[in-house]
Design a protein around this motif. Structure first.
Motif, PDB file in Angstrom:
ATOM      1  N   ILE A 131       0.861  -1.187   0.000  1.00  0.00           N
ATOM      2  CA  ILE A 131       0.000   0.000   0.000  1.00  0.00           C
ATOM      3  C   ILE A 131       0.894   1.232   0.000  1.00  0.00           C
ATOM      4  CG2 ILE A 131      -1.840   1.239   1.189  1.00  0.00           C
ATOM      5  CD1 ILE A 131      -2.674  -1.331   2.537  1.00  0.00           C
ATOM      6  N   ARG A 132       0.791   2.010  -1.055  1.00  0.00           N
ATOM      7  CA  ARG A 132       1.569   3.245  -1.101  1.00  0.00           C
ATOM      8  C   ARG A 132       0.729   4.361  -0.491  1.00  0.00           C
ATOM      9  NH1 ARG A 132       3.532   5.785  -6.715  1.00  0.00           N
ATOM     10  NH2 ARG A 132       1.358   6.406  -6.861  1.00  0.00           N
ATOM     11  N   THR A 133       1.331   5.123   0.414  1.00  0.00           N
ATOM     12  CA  THR A 133       0.564   6.227   0.997  1.00  0.00           C
ATOM     13  C   THR A 133       0.270   7.237  -0.107  1.00  0.00           C
ATOM     14  OG1 THR A 133       2.566   7.346   1.743  1.00  0.00           O
ATOM     15  CG2 THR A 133       1.481   5.904   3.331  1.00  0.00           C
ATOM     16  N   VAL A 134      -0.719   8.054   0.161  1.00  0.00           N
ATOM     17  CA  VAL A 134      -1.313   8.881  -0.887  1.00  0.00           C
ATOM     18  C   VAL A 134      -0.271   9.717  -1.656  1.00  0.00           C
ATOM     19  CG1 VAL A 134      -1.876  10.714   0.765  1.00  0.00           C
ATOM     20  CG2 VAL A 134      -3.199  10.508  -1.300  1.00  0.00           C
ATOM     21  N   ASP A 135      -0.393   9.693  -2.967  1.00  0.00           N
ATOM     22  CA  ASP A 135       0.548  10.410  -3.835  1.00  0.00           C
ATOM     23  C   ASP A 135      -0.246  11.354  -4.743  1.00  0.00           C
ATOM     24  OD1 ASP A 135       2.539  11.281  -5.537  1.00  0.00           O
ATOM     25  OD2 ASP A 135       2.926   9.350  -6.447  1.00  0.00           O
ATOM     26  N   VAL A 136      -0.884  12.354  -4.144  1.00  0.00           N
ATOM     27  CA  VAL A 136      -1.600  13.319  -4.978  1.00  0.00           C
ATOM     28  C   VAL A 136      -0.653  14.449  -5.363  1.00  0.00           C
ATOM     29  CG1 VAL A 136      -3.950  12.925  -4.182  1.00  0.00           C
ATOM     30  CG2 VAL A 136      -2.478  14.520  -2.950  1.00  0.00           C
ATOM     31  N   LEU A 164       4.031  20.445  -3.624  1.00  0.00           N
ATOM     32  CA  LEU A 164       3.617  19.710  -2.428  1.00  0.00           C
ATOM     33  C   LEU A 164       2.934  18.418  -2.851  1.00  0.00           C
ATOM     34  CD1 LEU A 164       3.791  20.336   0.605  1.00  0.00           C
ATOM     35  CD2 LEU A 164       1.433  21.156   0.468  1.00  0.00           C
ATOM     36  N   ARG A 165       3.727  17.455  -3.255  1.00  0.00           N
ATOM     37  CA  ARG A 165       3.249  16.191  -3.806  1.00  0.00           C
ATOM     38  C   ARG A 165       3.560  15.072  -2.850  1.00  0.00           C
ATOM     39  NH1 ARG A 165       5.305  13.219  -9.256  1.00  0.00           N
ATOM     40  NH2 ARG A 165       4.119  11.487  -8.434  1.00  0.00           N
ATOM     41  N   ALA A 166       2.811  13.976  -2.936  1.00  0.00           N
ATOM     42  CA  ALA A 166       3.173  12.701  -2.301  1.00  0.00           C
ATOM     43  C   ALA A 166       3.514  12.857  -0.818  1.00  0.00           C
ATOM     44  CB  ALA A 166       4.310  12.070  -3.098  1.00  0.00           C
ATOM     45  N   ILE A 195      10.488   2.448   0.678  1.00  0.00           N
ATOM     46  CA  ILE A 195      10.380   3.761   0.017  1.00  0.00           C
ATOM     47  C   ILE A 195      10.407   3.585  -1.499  1.00  0.00           C
ATOM     48  CG2 ILE A 195      11.418   5.130   1.865  1.00  0.00           C
ATOM     49  CD1 ILE A 195      13.977   5.108  -0.164  1.00  0.00           C
ATOM     50  N   MET A 196       9.758   4.515  -2.162  1.00  0.00           N
ATOM     51  CA  MET A 196       9.885   4.591  -3.612  1.00  0.00           C
ATOM     52  C   MET A 196      11.182   5.335  -3.905  1.00  0.00           C
ATOM     53  SD  MET A 196       6.814   3.787  -5.271  1.00  0.00           S
ATOM     54  CE  MET A 196       6.947   4.674  -6.784  1.00  0.00           C
ATOM     55  N   VAL A 197      11.966   4.790  -4.816  1.00  0.00           N
ATOM     56  CA  VAL A 197      13.117   5.559  -5.296  1.00  0.00           C
ATOM     57  C   VAL A 197      12.697   6.121  -6.645  1.00  0.00           C
ATOM     58  CG1 VAL A 197      15.530   5.491  -5.987  1.00  0.00           C
ATOM     59  CG2 VAL A 197      14.737   4.088  -4.083  1.00  0.00           C
ATOM     60  N   GLU A 198      12.306   7.381  -6.629  1.00  0.00           N
ATOM     61  CA  GLU A 198      11.797   7.994  -7.862  1.00  0.00           C
ATOM     62  C   GLU A 198      12.294   9.421  -8.030  1.00  0.00           C
ATOM     63  OE1 GLU A 198       7.509   7.846  -7.878  1.00  0.00           O
ATOM     64  OE2 GLU A 198       7.361   8.317  -5.761  1.00  0.00           O
ATOM     65  N   VAL A 199      13.114   9.831  -7.081  1.00  0.00           N
ATOM     66  CA  VAL A 199      13.774  11.136  -7.178  1.00  0.00           C
ATOM     67  C   VAL A 199      15.267  10.793  -7.158  1.00  0.00           C
ATOM     68  CG1 VAL A 199      14.142  13.331  -5.989  1.00  0.00           C
ATOM     69  CG2 VAL A 199      11.913  12.215  -5.869  1.00  0.00           C
ATOM     70  N   ASN A 218       8.890   5.919 -13.603  1.00  0.00           N
ATOM     71  CA  ASN A 218       8.165   7.000 -14.300  1.00  0.00           C
ATOM     72  C   ASN A 218       8.643   8.363 -13.817  1.00  0.00           C
ATOM     73  OD1 ASN A 218       6.718   4.784 -15.115  1.00  0.00           O
ATOM     74  ND2 ASN A 218       5.060   5.121 -13.662  1.00  0.00           N
ATOM     75  N   ASP A 219       8.676   8.496 -12.493  1.00  0.00           N
ATOM     76  CA  ASP A 219       9.131   9.774 -11.948  1.00  0.00           C
ATOM     77  C   ASP A 219      10.646   9.877 -11.963  1.00  0.00           C
ATOM     78  OD1 ASP A 219       6.898  11.389 -11.337  1.00  0.00           O
ATOM     79  OD2 ASP A 219       6.353   9.974  -9.760  1.00  0.00           O
ATOM     80  N   LEU A 220      11.315   8.751 -11.802  1.00  0.00           N
ATOM     81  CA  LEU A 220      12.790   8.816 -11.802  1.00  0.00           C
ATOM     82  C   LEU A 220      13.288   9.405 -13.134  1.00  0.00           C
ATOM     83  CD1 LEU A 220      15.294   8.185 -10.110  1.00  0.00           C
ATOM     84  CD2 LEU A 220      15.408   5.958 -11.217  1.00  0.00           C
ATOM     85  N   ASP A 232       8.770  16.770 -18.162  1.00  0.00           N
ATOM     86  CA  ASP A 232       7.434  16.526 -17.634  1.00  0.00           C
ATOM     87  C   ASP A 232       6.867  15.271 -18.302  1.00  0.00           C
ATOM     88  OD1 ASP A 232       4.742  16.503 -17.006  1.00  0.00           O
ATOM     89  OD2 ASP A 232       4.534  18.679 -17.118  1.00  0.00           O
ATOM     90  N   ARG A 233       6.560  14.267 -17.487  1.00  0.00           N
ATOM     91  CA  ARG A 233       6.116  12.984 -18.049  1.00  0.00           C
ATOM     92  C   ARG A 233       4.754  13.077 -18.736  1.00  0.00           C
ATOM     93  NH1 ARG A 233       4.979   9.661 -12.413  1.00  0.00           N
ATOM     94  NH2 ARG A 233       3.463   8.445 -13.574  1.00  0.00           N
ATOM     95  N   ALA A 234       4.003  14.156 -18.462  1.00  0.00           N
ATOM     96  CA  ALA A 234       2.664  14.265 -19.042  1.00  0.00           C
ATOM     97  C   ALA A 234       2.613  15.259 -20.193  1.00  0.00           C
ATOM     98  CB  ALA A 234       1.675  14.685 -17.955  1.00  0.00           C
TER      99      ALA A 234
HETATM  100 MG    MG Z   1       5.793   8.168  -9.031  1.00  0.00          MG
END
Ligand code: MG
Ligand code: PEP
Length: 583
Positions: A345-350, A372-374, A443-447, A469-471, A479-481
């Motif tokens: 379960i990943r805590t909220v990543d809005v 102010l993300r994740a 932890i996510m390694v994405e930075v 994706n974020d890494l 910007d991935r989007a």
């Molecule tokens: Mg991500």
């Protein structure tokens, strides 16, 4: 006349159907078919709402103070005329009677059709009246929404297509928010095309997880394609073919059938463990967005969930966050669906392209992906965060849970998470007589920063999960989007590969589990390379599992290790991987 629209291939397969154009900002409107015996009622609902808005406009105009500018009264008259206009109201009625669209959909479809006519007008003044039409429709939709909420009339979420013989529908929109796409899950659309978006935008990811063909970043698609046009979406090539010739149509129907047969063939691999030729077992996990997806993940052959994106429980709730109990029930439902298999379960990543609410988008932030993300948001909202942690711990009483923290960049963030977790644990006994369950923390390694300080972080975690994706986004500053820079979003970039290789190596030598849960894990071009780098746990959208597993079953991990070193050392890693037959 047939023509093609080019975009970015994000979700494979072929979809053939008629275009449904949904204007910017109107994708969230409910789209469903009404039962034949409810058509008259639906027409009445639609006409009633138009009449109510007309009444409101009359009242507004009559109550205008004497010193109000004359333009205002004129504007209200234009709106009133539109709310009563037969071309508008009658057109919406026809969408309901002839297509059985629900009232909201019918109104949006008619707005779209008339909006096109306005666009083509020569006269500037008339052309600009499109905005007035949109405002009138907005008012009518608001009336319908108030009625649905206040009148106790529950709107069907999305009725299945229940009338045989009708044409399949494809959604064409400027953009679709990931949360809105989730709403299409049991809905009426077989594929979609958007003007904007990139391959790893969350909308694209959700499309892949739903296994519906999609093309994004098709720039002018929503302007060039017209309501009801026949369209083929070629999700492999990233092309939409509008008004195809019979020969092209026949060819694509053939390809569709072939793909179905291939799916059936692949389903034979579903429950076979993924073990390389030289005997290395590989964990095959799924990424999910909603608890019900866990069941589909198991059916696709997943051994558990490597990423539950819990933010989808938080999105589009009008700013109201889910309660602890709601969350607990959702996590518990996912665990029950997994029947004893692990749930990460990943805590909220809005934030960034996943705003909490479409009306509270991240537009006001200068740089939402850097804002102010994740975990940053979670730590800034300690009450919300403790609630989520408590809900997760409560759910962990029903099955194995791994707790995953997104977007960590500072060691201090991890320390703060740990002390918040300790605090929630310490308060546990005031809520329950049962002992507080243990959960693995990861932890996510994405930075890139997280990858570069991994040696300091590893002693404090049980596992790491690489969010490619974020890494890629944060390493390359792309910007991935954003389709304008999509060609620069390069997973083969040596900097990205070096970071991934180093994270896998460090985690393994520290005896910590390491997984890749970004889109690279489900991309066949990277399966061999990741195996060669020592990865033994992959988490991906369920439809990819059998495809990747097939590659793993044919792989020799020892040989791949040498080849991966060769690829990493090369100046052009992608070219070298191709030469070696890895990609
Ligand atoms: Mg991500
Ligand atoms: C990632 O960044 O790779 C990831 C898995 O997280 P998300 O796509 O939800 O940002």
């Amino acid at each position: 006349m047939s023509f093609q629209v080019f975009g970015i291939a994000v979700s494979q397969g072929v979809a053939i159907g008629r275009a449904v154009l949904v204007g910017a900002g109107r994708v969230d409107v409910a789209h469903y078919f009404v039962e034949p015996d409810r058509v008259a009622q639906e027409v009445a609902r639609c006409e009633g709402a138009c009449a109510q808005v007309a009444e409101e406009l009359v009242a507004l105009r009559d109550e205008l103070p004497a010193d109000a500018p004359p333009e205002l009264a004129a504007l209200l008259d234009v709106h009133l005329m539109m709310a009563r206009d037969e071309a508008f109201v009658g057109g919406a009625r026809e969408w309901i009677t002839e297509r059985r669209y629900n009232a909201e959909w019918a109104l949006s479809a008619q707005m779209e059709a008339l909006g096109r006519q306005f666009d083509e007008m020569e006269d500037d003044y008339l052309r600009e009246r499109k905005v007035d039409l949109e405002q009138v429709v907005e008012r009518i939709l608001a009336v319908l929404s108030r009625q649905a909420k206040g009148g106790g009339e529950s709107l069907p979420a999305a009725l299945p297509r229940d009338f045989g013989g009708d044409d399949p529908l494809l959604l064409v929109a400027s953009d679709i928010a990931p949360a809105d796409l989730i709403g299409f899950r049991q809905g009426v659309f077989r594929g979609f095309i958007t003007d904007v978006g990139g391959r790893t935008s969350h909308t694209a990811i959700v499309a892949r997880s739903m296994n519906i063909p999609a093309v994004v970043g098709a720039r002018e698609a929503s302007r060039l394609i017209r309501q009801d046009d026949w369209v083929i979406i070629d999700g492999d090539a990233g092309i939409a073919i509008v008004d195809p010739s019979p020969v092209v149509l026949a060819e694509y129907r053939f390809r569709q059938r072939q793909a179905e047969l291939e799916q059936e063939r692949l389903s034979l691999w579903r429950h076979r463990p993924a073990v390389t030729l030289d005997g290395h077992p590989v964990e095959m996990l799924a990424n999910i967005e909603l608890p019900a997806d866990a069941e589909a993940a198991l059916a696709a052959g997943a051994e558990g969930v490597g990423l539950f994106r819990t933010e989808f429980l938080f999105m589009n709730r009008g700013g109201k966050l889910p309660t602890e109990d709601e969350q607990y029930l959702a996590y518990r439902a996912a665990l029950e669906n997994l029947q004893g298999r692990p749930l990460t379960i990943r805590t909220v990543d809005v934030g960034a392209d996943k705003p909490l609410d479409r009306s509270h988008g991240s537009d006001h932030q200068l740089n939402p992906a850097l804002g102010l993300r994740a975990i940053r948001w979670s730590l800034a909202e300690p009450v919300m965060f403790r609630q989520q942690l408590r809900a997760i711990l409560r759910a962990a009483q029903h099955g194995p849970v791994r707790l995953l923290i997104p977007m960590l960049a500072h060691q201090s963030e991890l320390m703060e998470v740990r002390s918040t977790l300790d605090r929630v644990r310490a308060q546990w006994s005031t809520h329950s007589d049962q002992p507080c369950p243990r959960v693995d923390l990861g932890i996510m390694v994405e930075v890139p920063a997280a990858a570069l300080i991994l040696d300091r972080v590893l002693p404090w975690v049980d596992f790491v999960s690489i969010g490619t994706n974020d890494l890629i986004q944060y390493t390359l500053a792309i910007d991935r989007a954003d389709e304008a820079v999509a060609h620069l979003y390069d997973p083969w970039h040596p900097a990205v590969l070096q970071l991934i290789a180093s994270v896998i190596r460090q985690a393994r030598s520290a005896g910590k589990a390491v997984c890749v849960c970004g889109e690279m894990a489900g991309d066949l071009a990277f399966t061999a390379l990741l195996l060669g780098l020592g990865l033994r746990s992959f988490s991906m959208n369920p439809p990819q599992i059998t495809l990747v597993k097939q590659r793993i079953l044919r792989a020799d991990a020892a040989k791949l290790q040498e080849m991966a070193a060769d690829v990493l050392a090369h100046e052009q890693p992608q070219e070298r991987a191709r030469q070696l037959g890895l990609a």
